[in-house]
Scaffold this active site. Structure first.
Site, mmCIF file in Angstrom:
data_model
loop_
_atom_site.group_PDB
_atom_site.id
_atom_site.type_symbol
_atom_site.label_atom_id
_atom_site.label_comp_id
_atom_site.label_asym_id
_atom_site.label_seq_id
_atom_site.Cartn_x
_atom_site.Cartn_y
_atom_site.Cartn_z
ATOM 1 N N THR A 49 -21.225 -51.500 41.013
ATOM 2 C CA THR A 49 -20.476 -52.056 39.889
ATOM 3 C C THR A 49 -21.267 -53.135 39.182
ATOM 4 O OG1 THR A 49 -18.435 -51.700 41.059
ATOM 5 C CG2 THR A 49 -18.401 -53.420 39.388
ATOM 6 N N SER A 52 -22.462 -45.225 39.642
ATOM 7 C CA SER A 52 -21.236 -45.954 39.986
ATOM 8 C C SER A 52 -20.581 -46.655 38.810
ATOM 9 C CB SER A 52 -21.476 -46.932 41.132
ATOM 10 O OG SER A 52 -22.773 -47.378 41.151
ATOM 11 N N THR A 109 -18.985 -57.407 43.518
ATOM 12 C CA THR A 109 -19.293 -56.001 43.738
ATOM 13 C C THR A 109 -19.139 -55.719 45.225
ATOM 14 O OG1 THR A 109 -20.978 -54.268 43.481
ATOM 15 C CG2 THR A 109 -21.773 -56.465 44.005
ATOM 16 N N GLY A 110 -19.000 -54.451 45.563
ATOM 17 C CA GLY A 110 -18.852 -54.102 46.971
ATOM 18 C C GLY A 110 -17.460 -53.585 47.258
ATOM 19 N N ARG A 149 -6.788 -44.368 43.232
ATOM 20 C CA ARG A 149 -7.266 -45.629 43.815
ATOM 21 C C ARG A 149 -7.873 -46.513 42.709
ATOM 22 N NH1 ARG A 149 -12.293 -48.679 44.135
ATOM 23 N NH2 ARG A 149 -12.302 -49.804 46.099
ATOM 24 N N THR A 195 -16.811 -50.282 36.257
ATOM 25 C CA THR A 195 -17.177 -49.445 37.394
ATOM 26 C C THR A 195 -16.480 -48.096 37.338
ATOM 27 O OG1 THR A 195 -17.326 -49.445 39.827
ATOM 28 C CG2 THR A 195 -15.266 -50.214 38.903
HETATM 29 N N1 ASP Z 1 -16.051 -53.056 43.719
HETATM 30 C C1 ASP Z 1 -16.036 -51.663 43.355
HETATM 31 C C2 ASP Z 1 -14.750 -51.047 43.792
HETATM 32 O O1 ASP Z 1 -14.314 -51.318 44.907
HETATM 33 C C3 ASP Z 1 -17.133 -50.883 43.973
HETATM 34 C C4 ASP Z 1 -18.499 -51.358 43.714
HETATM 35 O O2 ASP Z 1 -18.796 -52.527 43.617
HETATM 36 O O3 ASP Z 1 -19.340 -50.495 43.571
HETATM 37 O O4 ASP Z 1 -14.223 -50.238 43.059
#
Ligand code: ASP
Length: 327
Positions: free
Chosen positions: A186, A84, A237-238, A214, A204
């Site tokens: 991330t 990721s 993250t998330g 996106r 990320t």
């Molecule tokens: N926050 C990141 C995103 O939405 C994804 C992740 O944390 O893995 O691009």
């Protein structure tokens, strides 16, 4: 309630009401383990011990927090096993690896890149944007052109493993983020050095199999990461869409500015998500890490399963974050 918190509540801090600022500050001041409230310190989302170790190598020599967070972020960027971030990151639904990153220094300067392709270290490109241009954010082909002009090499970042995962995903082509698996990994990494300089970075490849174009929270200053030298820094993250809509990292730093301990500030921001987007919050993961200028740290998430890594006083440790929803 975790055992450390229960212990403190019933022993050391009997007179202090749980949930108040005093309670959280007292935890930081009275707790011997984990070490807290010492400089320098670096904290990163997830189990990112190699990244915090690289950052610590800078901090331990009296180096600058900015150099530390950049050094840390470059570790997963170059790791093909990390699906990721950077090289080896899962591609978008058309098979392109597109990268987002941002960085902030102790002067409140910021640089970021989004929708960048073919560059192994987007965090270093973000730093160049901050240091060499009058801008904060470069995207897509413009970011790539800038990177190439700065001497970065054009590379293929799609590994065989990531390509196979994409081929498999195409069979159903279902876009379904899954909590706590590698599609959310991330790295947000924030540090305070021994001169109390605060900096942060976030990098990320975004959500796996996302729509082309996106961009998530990670390269957006105040969403994926925010650092203020007067206060501290935070990173997320998330599910980026939830973080974007609440400018989570900025909000978290503002909560610390009002006097909250980083742990409590992270919890407040997560609670805001749960309250504002109850359905989405139930189905997705968002996690925050934070440090303040005194070297106190914290992390909190929506769902159980989020962890974070802290290097402080020569000890590199992974902590399970407390979460809004319980197992
Ligand atoms: N926050 C990141 C995103 O939405 C994804 C992740 O944390 O893995 O691009």
């Amino acid at each position: 309630m975790n055992s450390r918190r229960a212990f403190l509540e019933h022993t050391l801090l009997g007179a202090i009401t749980v949930g108040t600022l005093d309670f959280w500050n007292a935890i930081a001041e009275h707790t011997a383990a984990p070490p807290n409230g010492r400089l320098p310190v670096v904290i990163a989302t997830w189990d990112n011990q190699k990244a915090t170790d690289a950052a610590w190598q800078v901090l331990a020599k009296g180096g600058r927090a900015l150099d530390a967070v950049e050094a840390g972020a470059r570790i997963p960027e170059a790791d093909p096993m990390d699906t990721s971030v950077g090289y080896g990151g899962f591609p978008d639904r058309d098979g392109n690896v597109t990268l987002d990153a941002c960085i902030m220094d102790e002067f409140g300067k910021a640089g970021s890149v989004a929708f960048l392709q073919h560059i192994l270290h987007p965090i270093s490109v973000a730093r160049r944007v901050m240091e060499k241009t009058p801008h904060v954010l470069l995207v897509g082909d413009g970011a790539l052109e800038f990177a190439l002009a700065e001497g970065f090499k054009k590379e293929n970042l799609l590994t065989e493993t990531a390509r196979k995962a994409w081929e498999e995903w195409k069979i159903k082509s279902e876009y379904k983020p899954v909590i706590n698996i590698e599609r959310h990994d991330t790295i947000g990494i924030v540090a305070v050095d021994d001169q109390q300089r605060v900096s942060g970075a976030c990098t990320t490849s975004g959500m796996a199999f996302k729509m082309r174009g996106r961009v998530g929270d990670s390269p957006i200053i105040g969403a994926g990461m925010f650092s203020d030298n007067e206060v501290g820094a935070a990173a997320a993250t998330g599910l980026g869409e939830m973080v974007l809509r609440t400018l989570g990292s900025f909000l978290l730093v503002e909560e610390m500015r009002r006097g909250k301990h980083p742990m409590k500030a992270a919890e407040t921001v997560v609670r805001r998500l749960a309250q504002k987007y109850p359905k989405e919050a139930r189905e997705n993961q968002v996690g925050y890490v934070a440090i303040d200028k005194k070297g106190r740290f914290g992390g909190f998430s929506l769902q159980p399963g989020f962890n974070y890594t802290v290097y402080q006083q020569g000890v590199n440790r992974v902590f399970e974050a407390d979460s809004f929803f319980k197992k």
